[in-house]
Design an enzyme around this catalytic site. Structure first.
Site, PDB file in Angstrom:
ATOM      1  N   THR A   1       0.709  -1.356   0.025  1.00 23.88           N
ATOM      2  CA  THR A   1      -0.041   0.065   0.097  1.00 23.88           C
ATOM      3  C   THR A   1       0.765   1.191  -0.040  1.00 23.88           C
ATOM      4  OG1 THR A   1      -1.841   1.174   0.916  1.00 23.88           O
ATOM      5  CG2 THR A   1      -0.147   0.324   2.710  1.00 23.88           C
TER       6      THR A   1
ATOM      7  N   VAL B   1       0.662  -1.299  -6.266  1.00 18.21           N
ATOM      8  CA  VAL B   1       0.977   0.253  -6.077  1.00 18.21           C
ATOM      9  C   VAL B   1       0.321   0.721  -5.167  1.00 18.21           C
ATOM     10  CG1 VAL B   1       2.103   0.425  -8.684  1.00 18.21           C
ATOM     11  CG2 VAL B   1      -0.273   0.700  -8.088  1.00 18.21           C
ATOM     12  N   ASP B   2       0.795   1.862  -4.860  1.00 21.27           N
ATOM     13  CA  ASP B   2       0.163   2.797  -3.740  1.00 21.27           C
ATOM     14  C   ASP B   2      -1.418   2.782  -3.627  1.00 21.27           C
ATOM     15  OD1 ASP B   2      -0.245   4.726  -1.716  1.00 21.27           O
ATOM     16  OD2 ASP B   2       0.535   6.217  -2.683  1.00 21.27           O
ATOM     17  N   GLY B   3      -1.919   2.295  -2.543  1.00 19.94           N
ATOM     18  CA  GLY B   3      -3.364   2.237  -2.406  1.00 19.94           C
ATOM     19  C   GLY B   3      -4.041   3.880  -2.344  1.00 19.94           C
TER      20      GLY B   3
END
Length: 379
Positions: free
Chosen positions: A193, A217-219
């Site tokens: 996250t 990839v980034d939440g």
């Protein structure tokens, strides 16, 4: 004329009894936004939240997890959320709020260690290996075992975006409990996250049995403010929350991490266009604010059941965050500045938490609780 201690105690008990009759038993949700690398806003709010809980219960060992039924977080907010509910092996939280914030502060340079590639690098990136090492230290259980989603003392939700399926993926203790195919190591969940594309490479992880994998990839790209995901999860998870039939059964505290785009960063250039960085910041802030607006509408008949704490981007110290006046979304658009500060709003929310009682799923804290008047300690 000063009231005697006994008079204060009497009024306090009457207040608690009245509030309990009005409240009933509500499912309590804690949501922590992603955004940034320092978590100043969220850290200040969580430490104050736990301090207030301890003051109003008279138990110095009381923890945030004792008074919430589910915790959700994105990015650095997910790191805080997981630390608050990770099981120390006895059913108690592994970290206090202050310990979690201190851990992030002390390991800041290692969590986000700059690394450069190429002869003439245009921008700094962060070392994935350095972050991995810090996260593994944070979520290592007895005997050196890496804790998994099942090793939490409260339900936990953490979102990311899966490049393989091109869709959001939400890590959930509820799913992990049902099948090993959805049980992931906690440090990998937080790593997933936190994989901001401009700063980290996508992170690949697999479940405990190897049957489920995710290229994450980034939440924050899809759920920077994960409160709506938490509310939806509770409303539909009848196994863990059978008594919840609607938002009237919920008590929600949503904690932001400060705006990602500063007012100065949103100024138009000479050509009249916004920069790419400004657009990204606006989009991420817009997602968070939209979720806040939607929940404000959903709780418009019970506005005290939903509290959003958000700090100004200029705040650099915990005291500044708590001293800022709170902001509330209006039911049909816009916001209003409240007379209460963020610190006061958290204190008022804690009063309601304490009245609804501790969670029955956690063992009691090591120290025996002593009765302390919330009026005396909360004034």
């Amino acid at each position: 004329m000063e009231l005697s201690q006994m008079t204060l105690e009497i009024f306090s008990r009457l207040e608690q009894k009245w509030l309990y009759q009005c409240e009933g038993k509500k499912t309590r949700v804690l949501s922590i936004d992603g955004g940034g690398t320092t978590a100043i806003v969220a850290g200040a709010a969580l430490v104050h939240l736990e301090n207030q809980i301890q003051a109003k219960t008279g138990d110095s060992n009381a923890r945030v997890a004792d008074f919430f039924d589910i915790v959700v977080g994105t990015g650095i907010g997910a790191l805080l959320a997981a630390m608050l509910v990770a099981d120390d092996g006895s059913g108690r939280p592994l970290f206090s709020a202050r310990d979690a914030v201190n851990f992030i502060s002390e390991n800041q340079k290692e969590l986000f260690k700059a690394t450069r590639s190429g002869v003439f690098p245009r921008r700094s990136r962060f070392s994935g290996k350095s972050m991995d090492a810090v996260l593994r230290r944070a979520f290592r259980g007895n005997g050196g075992k890496d804790l998994t989603l099942k090793d939490t003392c409260k339900p936990l939700l953490v979102p990311c975006f899966d490049l393989t399926s091109s869709a959001p993926f939400v890590f959930s203790r509820a799913d992990a409990t049902e099948s090993a195919s959805f049980d992931f190591e906690l440090w990998k969940v937080i790593r997933a996250t936190s994989a901001t594309p401009s700063m980290f490479k996508p992170f690949k992880l697999a479940s405990s049995d190897g049957k489920t994998s995710c290229l994450a990839v980034d939440g924050g790209l899809v759920m920077n403010n994960p409160t709506a995901a938490a509310v939806t999860h509770v409303l539909h998870n009848k196994r863990d929350f059978p008594s919840v039939t609607g938002v009237d059964d919920l008590l929600v505290l949503s904690i932001g991490n400060g705006p990602l785009s500063s007012p100065s960063g949103m100024k138009l250039g000479r050509s009249g266009h916004c920069s790419t960085a400004s657009v990204v910041g606006i989009v991420l802030d817009g997602v968070s604010e939209t979720v806040d607006q939607m929940l404000g509408n959903a709780f418009c008949w019970n506005p005290n059941d939903y509290v959003r704490i958000q700090g100004d981007s200029a705040a650099e110290r915990a005291e500044e965050v708590l001293a800022e006046r709170g902001v509330e979304s209006l039911p049909f658009g816009g916001k209003r500045l409240l007379t209460e500060t963020n610190g006061q709003r958290i204190g008022g929310f804690v009063q309601r938490l304490v009245v609804t009682g501790r969670s029955s799923s956690l063992p009691p804290s090591p120290c025996k609780e002593t009765a302390v008047s919330p009026l005396v300690n909360g004034r």
